[in-house]
Design an enzyme around this catalytic site. Structure first.
Site, PDB file in Angstrom:
ATOM      1  N   ASP A 173     116.658  92.772  52.493  1.00 23.53           N
ATOM      2  CA  ASP A 173     117.097  93.942  53.265  1.00 23.53           C
ATOM      3  C   ASP A 173     116.921  95.174  52.387  1.00 23.53           C
ATOM      4  O   ASP A 173     117.561  95.296  51.338  1.00 23.53           O
ATOM      5  CB  ASP A 173     118.571  93.750  53.666  1.00 23.53           C
ATOM      6  CG  ASP A 173     119.013  94.750  54.718  1.00 23.53           C
ATOM      7  OD1 ASP A 173     118.401  95.833  54.817  1.00 23.53           O
ATOM      8  OD2 ASP A 173     119.983  94.442  55.442  1.00 23.53           O
ATOM      9  N   ASP A 228     112.866  97.353  58.137  1.00 26.57           N
ATOM     10  CA  ASP A 228     113.381  97.295  56.759  1.00 26.57           C
ATOM     11  C   ASP A 228     114.024  95.945  56.404  1.00 26.57           C
ATOM     12  O   ASP A 228     114.771  95.861  55.434  1.00 26.57           O
ATOM     13  CB  ASP A 228     114.363  98.437  56.501  1.00 26.57           C
ATOM     14  CG  ASP A 228     115.637  98.308  57.315  1.00 26.57           C
ATOM     15  OD1 ASP A 228     115.660  97.516  58.275  1.00 26.57           O
ATOM     16  OD2 ASP A 228     116.609  99.005  56.990  1.00 26.57           O
ATOM     17  N   GLU A 229     113.734  94.910  57.170  1.00 28.53           N
ATOM     18  CA  GLU A 229     114.263  93.584  56.859  1.00 28.53           C
ATOM     19  C   GLU A 229     113.202  92.529  57.110  1.00 28.53           C
ATOM     20  O   GLU A 229     112.473  92.600  58.093  1.00 28.53           O
ATOM     21  CB  GLU A 229     115.481  93.259  57.733  1.00 28.53           C
ATOM     22  CG  GLU A 229     116.681  94.155  57.481  1.00 28.53           C
ATOM     23  CD  GLU A 229     117.787  93.911  58.489  1.00 28.53           C
ATOM     24  OE1 GLU A 229     118.089  92.745  58.771  1.00 28.53           O
ATOM     25  OE2 GLU A 229     118.323  94.904  58.999  1.00 28.53           O
TER      26      GLU A 229
END
Length: 379
Positions: free
Chosen positions: A8, A106-107
């Site tokens: 993350d 974003d993960e």
DNA sequence: TCTGGGGTCCTAGGACCC
DNA sequence: TCTGGGGTCCTAGGACCC
């Protein structure tokens, strides 16, 4: 054991911007729309940890963020830049596993078979270090035998941490955590659970399933399974096909002006059609969504007899549906419009020229970049 | 201080079919 | 004559995620 190593990114948009503007490192930095002296509509997209010290965070209304920290440096979002970094992170992860799943911009997670917890820790450190040194981006890493637990572990490590939860520790890791930390549990579900006296995941494990089920339906079973350390997420799953595409727009000021509304429908239909054309998708349903000035919403949709492509059909249907909504509203409360959205659904692959007339069946659409998330999805 | 834009999934009633 | 049960599609609304 199949492990999920969940990555993350920390303050991702801000971190991407700081790569190009190192002079801002250490300062309160915000990625978001021009605050216009605090008068702008919109929300913060990403805030540096220095800005968070002032109470800023993503999804905070711009006006409030501006009031809390007028000296913050505001940077307009550059999604192409973030998408490039996102792809770079995924490419890097593929070095460590061929089972890499992106969950959002974003993960992402990678899945590996390892029996030794120390080896998992070593891998997590390696992944984090290579993202840091090669891409100059900070991230938090969580690892566990289940995706949901690995994600929750990465959250606990934020920012910059590494958290490993071995199989025999899953239940004790979860027990003290608030139910709100579970992906899929938002304010409403939290309130329902609180009304039953359920605050932590440990409480969730002890509560009668029938009581939970009466209030939450099948979701109760997934929550209970998680609390017992055997969540329903089944480890590695390939990404699924996209189901809808939409574009929406919030007006600078609420309006009921026909020309402005229909002008917006025109550009929204064009943008949505362009997004589908890029991925070679056709659509079989159209939905228009209106958010009124009082923030309530209404949507009207229509399924089409055949799949269409291109902006013309989309705009025609969207316009018809929008006029339906506006007509009803004019004879009633006559509220002004805050937001308009044009959504295309029931997507099928095969945008662009159809090759042959006998090509009746469309194959499944291409996998979309991000599969759905949270304990809620099972499939 | 009002609350973006782009998505997914669940629920629920009615239509329709067998 | 007064009434089934299962399955799928359509439509609207709502919760949630980043």
């Amino acid at each position: 054991v199949e492990w999920c190593v969940y990555v993350d990114m920390d303050a991702f948009y801000v971190a991407c911007e700081l790569k190009d503007r190192p002079e801002l490192i250490g300062q309160p930095v915000v990625v978001g729309p021009d605050p216009k002296g605090g008068a702008a509509r919109g929300v913060v997209l990403s805030a540096s940890y220095e800005a968070r010290a002032f109470g800023l965070r993503s999804a905070l209304p711009v006006a409030r963020a501006y009031a809390l920290c007028p000296t913050a440096r505001w940077i307009p979002p550059d999604f192409e830049k973030y998408e490039k970094s996102s792809v770079a992170v995924r490419d890097l992860l593929r070095r460590y596993s061929d089972r890499v799943v992106p969950y959002s911009i974003d993960e992402a997670a990678l899945f590996v078979d390892l029996s030794d917890t120390n080896a998992v820790h070593g891998l997590a450190e390696q992944v984090q270090a290579s993202i840091r040194t090669e891409l100059a981006l900070p991230c938090s890493v969580g690892a566990a035998p289940f995706r949901t637990v690995a994600k929750m572990a990465s959250d606990r490590g934020k920012p910059g941490g590494i958290r490993i939860v071995p199989p025999e520790r899953v239940v004790e890791f979860l027990a003290p955590l608030s139910v709100r930390t579970i992906p899929g549990v938002g304010p409403k579900t939290e309130a329902v659970l609180a009304s039953l006296g359920v605050h932590t995941i440990g409480d969730l494990r002890r509560e009668r399933l029938s009581k939970l089920h009466a209030r939450l339906g099948v979701f109760a079973e997934e929550l209970r399974a998680l609390a017992e350390g055997v969540p329903h997420d089944r480890g590695f799953e390939a990404t699924t096909a996209p189901k809808s595409r939409s574009s929406d727009m919030t007006f600078d000021e609420d309006t009921r002006d026909s020309d402005r509304l229909l002008g917006a429908i025109h550009s929204l239909a064009a943008a949505t059609a362009a997004a589908m054309a890029k991925d070679g998708l056709r659509y079989r349903s159209v939905t228009v969504r209106v958010r009124w000035e009082d923030f309530t919403q209404i949507q009207h949709g229509h399924a089409l007899p055949v799949a269409l492509e291109g902006p013309e059909g989309l705009e025609r249907e969207a316009r018809r549906l929008a006029e339906e909504v506006f007509r009803e509203e004019r004879s009633g409360r006559n509220r002004r419009v805050r937001l308009l959205s044009v959504q295309a659904g029931q997507l099928v692959a095969g945008g662009g020229r159809q090759e042959r007339l006998d090509q009746f069946e469309s194959p499944a659409p291409e996998a979309r970049p991000y599969p759905s998330r949270g304990v809620r999805d099972r499939r």
